[in-house]
Write an enzyme that holds these catalytic residues in place. Structure first.
Site, PDB file in Angstrom:
ATOM      1  N   MET A 191       0.845  -1.191   0.000  1.00 38.46           N
ATOM      2  CA  MET A 191       0.000   0.000   0.000  1.00 38.46           C
ATOM      3  C   MET A 191       0.888   1.251   0.000  1.00 38.46           C
ATOM      4  SD  MET A 191      -3.471  -0.890   1.954  1.00 38.46           S
ATOM      5  CE  MET A 191      -2.960  -0.546   3.615  1.00 38.46           C
ATOM      6  N   GLY A 192       2.163   1.090  -0.387  1.00 40.70           N
ATOM      7  CA  GLY A 192       3.048   2.247  -0.510  1.00 40.70           C
ATOM      8  C   GLY A 192       3.577   2.727   0.829  1.00 40.70           C
ATOM      9  N   HIS A 212       9.220  -3.473   3.685  1.00 41.07           N
ATOM     10  CA  HIS A 212       8.765  -3.746   2.315  1.00 41.07           C
ATOM     11  C   HIS A 212       9.957  -4.085   1.415  1.00 41.07           C
ATOM     12  CE1 HIS A 212       5.521  -0.840   3.664  1.00 41.07           C
ATOM     13  NE2 HIS A 212       4.796  -1.844   3.219  1.00 41.07           N
ATOM     14  N   GLN A 261       5.679 -11.477   7.715  1.00 38.47           N
ATOM     15  CA  GLN A 261       5.220 -12.181   8.926  1.00 38.47           C
ATOM     16  C   GLN A 261       4.597 -11.183   9.913  1.00 38.47           C
ATOM     17  OE1 GLN A 261       4.830 -15.252   9.815  1.00 38.47           O
ATOM     18  NE2 GLN A 261       4.331 -14.807  11.951  1.00 38.47           N
ATOM     19  N   LYS A 262       4.959  -9.914   9.787  1.00 33.11           N
ATOM     20  CA  LYS A 262       4.435  -8.873  10.690  1.00 33.11           C
ATOM     21  C   LYS A 262       2.907  -8.921  10.753  1.00 33.11           C
ATOM     22  CE  LYS A 262       3.934  -4.517  12.275  1.00 33.11           C
ATOM     23  NZ  LYS A 262       3.104  -3.890  11.286  1.00 33.11           N
ATOM     24  N   GLN A 301      -2.947 -11.873   8.308  1.00 28.05           N
ATOM     25  CA  GLN A 301      -3.070 -11.662   6.858  1.00 28.05           C
ATOM     26  C   GLN A 301      -2.328 -12.768   6.104  1.00 28.05           C
ATOM     27  OE1 GLN A 301      -2.952  -7.806   4.570  1.00 28.05           O
ATOM     28  NE2 GLN A 301      -0.815  -8.400   4.279  1.00 28.05           N
TER      29      GLN A 301
HETATM   30  O1  PAF Z   1      -0.238  -5.710   3.685  1.00 26.63           O
HETATM   31  C1  PAF Z   1      -0.634  -4.809   2.936  1.00 26.63           C
HETATM   32  O2  PAF Z   1       0.042  -3.796   2.712  1.00 26.63           O
HETATM   33  C2  PAF Z   1      -2.025  -4.919   2.310  1.00 26.63           C
HETATM   34  O3  PAF Z   1      -2.926  -5.523   3.177  1.00 26.63           O
HETATM   35  C3  PAF Z   1      -2.009  -5.620   0.941  1.00 26.63           C
HETATM   36  C4  PAF Z   1      -1.570  -7.060   1.068  1.00 26.63           C
HETATM   37  C5  PAF Z   1      -1.087  -4.880  -0.008  1.00 26.63           C
HETATM   38  C6  PAF Z   1      -3.422  -5.616   0.339  1.00 26.63           C
HETATM   39  O4  PAF Z   1      -3.892  -4.320   0.159  1.00 26.63           O
END
Ligand code: PAF
Length: 277
Positions: A27-28, A34, A145-146, A150
């Site tokens: 999500m930037g 990241h 893993q954070k 999800q």
């Molecule tokens: O983890 C994230 O940044 C978001 O949940 C993802 C996987 C990009 C989905 O929008």
């Protein structure tokens, strides 16, 4: 590094990428966590695709969609330096065209923990990730893993929908004092930032009790709560000691169990977790 916005151009460009193709959805407002996913993707793939899209459907009412931090030009510079090959920055109009009404929902593993405090959140995540997977058609996809729940939800969805994609879960990156990297850390003032190490301390205290032989889930949850209580600025939302696949709370704990928690520092909601080995 190529940057594309429209789905049509993404499809065209994707066709020319050498495989295996690794995919990092984001999500930037990228941080080292990241970039670690991108580095891992580079190790395991011939081409790396990154998406940047602040997905509105995973934010609940009153969550921070409008104020979610954004800095596309900085993100692109970081991705270029890290060696991404293709960056896709879809628009909301193309991802959720007028009349949109098709959702992807994973049922059980989305219910506890984050799911119980953020209704609808995972429906937004699974829907957008399925759409991103459909468009990018990666061979591998990388998640941190954070966000342990999800990661479990995406693994379940990938199995259930028979995506031919290998999901790679990359360990959490931490500051020197243990704070897990997160885009939300920028909201912390100096005192809250210092107090935020309590999440890591609580996880490690429970791990230490486990290593000393404690096997009761309730006892490990209470070690985490008692540690968090020592920090006056911190307010616990939940702590959990659960099976790492089903996310059901455990009475008796064994190796591989997932400790996780959400703690508020002021208005900032911080999440962290630790796997017991
Ligand atoms: O983890 C994230 O940044 C978001 O949940 C993802 C996987 C990009 C989905 O929008």
């Amino acid at each position: 590094m190529k940057v594309v916005e429209s789905l049509e151009v993404l499809w065209q460009t994707r066709k020319g990428l050498p495989g295996p193709v690794g995919f990092v959805p984001t999500m930037g407002y990228l941080h080292q966590g990241h970039l670690q996913l991108v580095r891992q993707a580079k190790k395991q793939s011939a081409s790396v695709v990154v998406s940047i899209f602040v997905n509105p459907t995973q934010f609940g009412p009153g969550e921070d969609l409008a104020s979610y931090p954004r800095d596309l030009s900085r993100d692109l510079t970081l991705l270029k330096t890290t060696g991404a090959d293709l960056v896709w920055t879809p628009t909301s109009e193309e991802m959720y065209p007028e009349g949109f009404q098709t959702w992807v929902e994973t049922t059980q593993v989305t219910q506890p923990l984050e799911g119980s405090y953020r209704p609808g959140h995972f429906r937004g995540v699974t829907t957008i990730v399925a759409k991103l997977f459909n468009a990018v058609q990666p061979d591998l996809a990388f998640f941190g893993q954070k966000d342990a729940q999800q990661a479990a939800v995406i693994q379940q969805m990938t199995r259930d929908l028979s995506y031919p994609i290998k999901i790679v879960i990359v360990p959490t990156m931490r500051e020197g004092d243990g704070l897990a990297l997160s885009s939300r850390n920028i909201y912390l003032n100096q005192e809250q930032r210092a107090a935020a190490t309590v999440l890591y301390r609580a996880l490690r205290a429970a791990e230490s009790a486990y290593l000393d032989g404690e096997r009761s889930g309730a006892a490990l949850r209470s070690v985490m709560i008692e540690t968090i209580k020592t920090e006056p600025l911190a307010e616990v939302q939940y702590v959990s000691c659960a099976d790492r696949v089903s996310l059901q709370e455990l009475d008796r704990v064994t190796d591989g169990a997932l400790l996780s928690m959400v703690v508020y520092l002021g208005k900032t909601r911080l999440i962290d977790n630790w796997i017991l080995e």
